[in-house]
Design a protein around this motif. Sequence first.
Motif, PDB file in Angstrom:
ATOM      1  N   TYR A 208       0.847  -1.202   0.000  1.00 66.08           N
ATOM      2  CA  TYR A 208       0.000   0.000   0.000  1.00 66.08           C
ATOM      3  C   TYR A 208       0.880   1.250   0.000  1.00 66.08           C
ATOM      4  O   TYR A 208       0.555   2.239  -0.616  1.00 66.08           O
TER       5      TYR A 208
ATOM      6  N   VAL B 111      -0.036   0.629  -4.190  1.00 68.07           N
ATOM      7  CA  VAL B 111      -0.851  -0.465  -4.708  1.00 68.07           C
ATOM      8  C   VAL B 111      -2.187  -0.470  -3.963  1.00 68.07           C
ATOM      9  O   VAL B 111      -2.214  -0.626  -2.741  1.00 68.07           O
TER      10      VAL B 111
ATOM     11  N   ARG C 200      -6.803  -5.069  -3.784  1.00 70.66           N
ATOM     12  CA  ARG C 200      -7.070  -5.842  -4.990  1.00 70.66           C
ATOM     13  C   ARG C 200      -8.169  -6.873  -4.738  1.00 70.66           C
ATOM     14  O   ARG C 200      -8.188  -7.531  -3.708  1.00 70.66           O
TER      15      ARG C 200
ATOM     16  N   GLU D 242      -7.279  -8.529  -1.142  1.00 68.11           N
ATOM     17  CA  GLU D 242      -7.694  -7.748   0.033  1.00 68.11           C
ATOM     18  C   GLU D 242      -9.192  -7.595   0.156  1.00 68.11           C
ATOM     19  O   GLU D 242      -9.684  -7.185   1.194  1.00 68.11           O
TER      20      GLU D 242
END
Length: 176
Positions: A164, A168, A171, A175
């Motif tokens: 993170y 990122v 997803r 997650e």
Amino acid sequence: MKLDQGLIQVYTGNGKGKTTAALGLAFRAVGRGLKVVMIQFMKGGGPYGEHAAAARLAPDLTIIQTGRPGWVNRENPDPEDVRLARAALDTARETMSSGGYDLVILDEVNGAVSFGLLTVEEVLEFMAAKPAQVELVLTGRNVDERVIAAADLVTEMREIKHYYRAGVPARVGIEK
């Protein structure tokens, strides 16, 4: 199959994996013929991948999602968030005492206490009311020391590195 002895586990810490660890335990329990319920506090968004998986494993795995979509204001929680957390704890009490589940997971309950939606006394009371053959798991950051003292197992997930921080986003399938 029934458990000979149910214990109390806590998964806490600032790292990723608390809910995932609880779901792993749920998956193992279902594989051995146990009935599992997960009550999710402050998780009104979604749907999340675990809900689709639970639908495939129903009626052995049930997930009860509570809370409103979005984030709870930690400094000034909305009265509706408090009401929903209290209702979720009432549901958890009824579910745990029903005799219908071997493993009861209160996902993000520690966070609900930390955000002021529930009191630590309410959670300790809940823990003390656990039937002898029920396994109880409590997840979430910022667990109160009294909950730690009352638990049989406490695992802390500690963030060392997280993608993170490199930008990122969460997803689907990983997650959420």
